[in-house]
Motif scaffolding. Structure first.
Motif, PDB file in Angstrom:
ATOM      1  N   ASN A  81       0.843  -1.198   0.000  1.00 31.99           N
ATOM      2  CA  ASN A  81       0.000   0.000   0.000  1.00 31.99           C
ATOM      3  C   ASN A  81       0.879   1.249   0.000  1.00 31.99           C
ATOM      4  O   ASN A  81       0.449   2.319   0.432  1.00 31.99           O
ATOM      5  CB  ASN A  81      -0.930   0.016   1.218  1.00 31.99           C
ATOM      6  N   ASN A  82       2.098   1.114  -0.477  1.00 30.74           N
ATOM      7  CA  ASN A  82       3.063   2.196  -0.499  1.00 30.74           C
ATOM      8  C   ASN A  82       2.518   3.359  -1.340  1.00 30.74           C
ATOM      9  O   ASN A  82       2.181   3.173  -2.500  1.00 30.74           O
ATOM     10  CB  ASN A  82       4.367   1.666  -1.098  1.00 30.74           C
ATOM     11  N   LEU A 105       5.971   0.108  -8.757  1.00 31.41           N
ATOM     12  CA  LEU A 105       4.689  -0.120  -8.099  1.00 31.41           C
ATOM     13  C   LEU A 105       3.583   0.061  -9.131  1.00 31.41           C
ATOM     14  O   LEU A 105       3.536   1.084  -9.817  1.00 31.41           O
ATOM     15  CB  LEU A 105       4.476   0.878  -6.954  1.00 31.41           C
ATOM     16  N   ILE A 106       2.705  -0.921  -9.237  1.00 39.90           N
ATOM     17  CA  ILE A 106       1.590  -0.852 -10.171  1.00 39.90           C
ATOM     18  C   ILE A 106       0.318  -1.331  -9.484  1.00 39.90           C
ATOM     19  O   ILE A 106       0.382  -1.929  -8.407  1.00 39.90           O
ATOM     20  CB  ILE A 106       1.864  -1.669 -11.456  1.00 39.90           C
ATOM     21  N   SER A 107      -0.836  -1.060 -10.118  1.00 40.08           N
ATOM     22  CA  SER A 107      -2.104  -1.466  -9.501  1.00 40.08           C
ATOM     23  C   SER A 107      -3.063  -2.040 -10.549  1.00 40.08           C
ATOM     24  O   SER A 107      -4.060  -1.404 -10.881  1.00 40.08           O
ATOM     25  CB  SER A 107      -2.748  -0.279  -8.788  1.00 40.08           C
ATOM     26  N   PRO A 108      -2.775  -3.220 -11.065  1.00 35.21           N
ATOM     27  CA  PRO A 108      -3.719  -3.806 -12.024  1.00 35.21           C
ATOM     28  C   PRO A 108      -5.044  -4.155 -11.342  1.00 35.21           C
ATOM     29  O   PRO A 108      -5.071  -4.519 -10.176  1.00 35.21           O
ATOM     30  CB  PRO A 108      -3.005  -5.061 -12.521  1.00 35.21           C
ATOM     31  N   LYS A 109      -6.147  -4.013 -12.102  1.00 36.45           N
ATOM     32  CA  LYS A 109      -7.476  -4.337 -11.550  1.00 36.45           C
ATOM     33  C   LYS A 109      -7.530  -5.770 -11.066  1.00 36.45           C
ATOM     34  O   LYS A 109      -7.996  -6.047  -9.974  1.00 36.45           O
ATOM     35  CB  LYS A 109      -8.551  -4.130 -12.615  1.00 36.45           C
ATOM     36  N   ASP A 110      -7.081  -6.696 -11.895  1.00 37.84           N
ATOM     37  CA  ASP A 110      -7.114  -8.116 -11.553  1.00 37.84           C
ATOM     38  C   ASP A 110      -5.687  -8.571 -11.209  1.00 37.84           C
ATOM     39  O   ASP A 110      -4.973  -9.110 -12.049  1.00 37.84           O
ATOM     40  CB  ASP A 110      -7.682  -8.922 -12.724  1.00 37.84           C
ATOM     41  N   GLN A 111      -5.307  -8.330  -9.962  1.00 39.29           N
ATOM     42  CA  GLN A 111      -3.936  -8.639  -9.545  1.00 39.29           C
ATOM     43  C   GLN A 111      -3.629 -10.126  -9.634  1.00 39.29           C
ATOM     44  O   GLN A 111      -2.528 -10.507 -10.031  1.00 39.29           O
ATOM     45  CB  GLN A 111      -3.691  -8.136  -8.124  1.00 39.29           C
ATOM     46  N   SER A 112      -4.582 -10.964  -9.273  1.00 39.30           N
ATOM     47  CA  SER A 112      -4.340 -12.409  -9.295  1.00 39.30           C
ATOM     48  C   SER A 112      -4.049 -12.902 -10.708  1.00 39.30           C
ATOM     49  O   SER A 112      -3.108 -13.669 -10.926  1.00 39.30           O
ATOM     50  CB  SER A 112      -5.543 -13.160  -8.728  1.00 39.30           C
ATOM     51  N   ALA A 113      -4.842 -12.467 -11.674  1.00 36.78           N
ATOM     52  CA  ALA A 113      -4.628 -12.878 -13.064  1.00 36.78           C
ATOM     53  C   ALA A 113      -3.304 -12.322 -13.593  1.00 36.78           C
ATOM     54  O   ALA A 113      -2.582 -13.006 -14.319  1.00 36.78           O
ATOM     55  CB  ALA A 113      -5.782 -12.417 -13.945  1.00 36.78           C
ATOM     56  N   PHE A 114      -2.987 -11.095 -13.197  1.00 33.86           N
ATOM     57  CA  PHE A 114      -1.737 -10.476 -13.629  1.00 33.86           C
ATOM     58  C   PHE A 114      -0.533 -11.262 -13.113  1.00 33.86           C
ATOM     59  O   PHE A 114       0.382 -11.600 -13.861  1.00 33.86           O
ATOM     60  CB  PHE A 114      -1.683  -9.023 -13.146  1.00 33.86           C
ATOM     61  N   ILE A 115      -0.548 -11.577 -11.822  1.00 36.41           N
ATOM     62  CA  ILE A 115       0.552 -12.332 -11.224  1.00 36.41           C
ATOM     63  C   ILE A 115       0.630 -13.734 -11.831  1.00 36.41           C
ATOM     64  O   ILE A 115       1.719 -14.233 -12.125  1.00 36.41           O
ATOM     65  CB  ILE A 115       0.416 -12.380  -9.684  1.00 36.41           C
ATOM     66  N   ALA A 116      -0.520 -14.362 -12.052  1.00 36.00           N
ATOM     67  CA  ALA A 116      -0.531 -15.696 -12.673  1.00 36.00           C
ATOM     68  C   ALA A 116       0.065 -15.651 -14.075  1.00 36.00           C
ATOM     69  O   ALA A 116       0.793 -16.564 -14.470  1.00 36.00           O
ATOM     70  CB  ALA A 116      -1.958 -16.238 -12.720  1.00 36.00           C
TER      71      ALA A 116
END
Length: 128
Positions: A81-82, A105-116
């Motif tokens: 949350n920086n 630092l980024i904030s994609p809407k779908d973090q789980s899909a992005f990381i996957a």
């Protein structure tokens, strides 16, 4: 190519609306239409900038505006949350550590899909 849009915090939209809405309304009430037009133009520019914040995965590269990151150079991804300045419109962010000491630092809407998606290209990324 896969495009991930930035998540936008509701309070950010309210803040911008309040900061720029007041001079727009004041200009209309006082018949200073030039002031209203200038501030309305600024609001449009800000929202165009918001619209352009996206994270693209093209082949084995992550593109964040003009920054290109080789996904194989990514060492770690973790939630944060920086509030530091970054191409992210939300404080619900992820930090990407790449190369030796670089971090974004980024904030994609779908973090789980992005990381996957990142993990499907580079399974050695540490997710924390």
């Amino acid at each position: 190519m896969k495009v991930y849009k930035s998540k936008i915090d509701w309070w950010l939209i309210i803040l911008i609306g309040a900061l720029f809405g007041y001079p727009i309304i004041e200009g209309i009430i006082s018949k200073d239409y030039l002031m209203s037009l200038v501030f309305f133009g600024l609001v449009v520019l800000i929202f165009l900038m918001f619209w352009s914040i996206q994270y693209k995965i093209v082949g084995e590269q992550l593109k964040v505006w003009t920054t290109k990151i080789d996904i194989h150079s990514i060492k770690k991804v973790y939630r944060t949350n920086n509030p530091l300045s970054s191409p992210a419109l939300s404080l619900d962010r992820i930090a990407i550590v790449y190369n030796k000491y670089d971090e974004i630092l980024i904030s994609p809407k779908d973090q789980s899909a992005f990381i996957a998606h990142l993990l499907s290209i580079n399974p050695n990324i540490v997710v924390g």
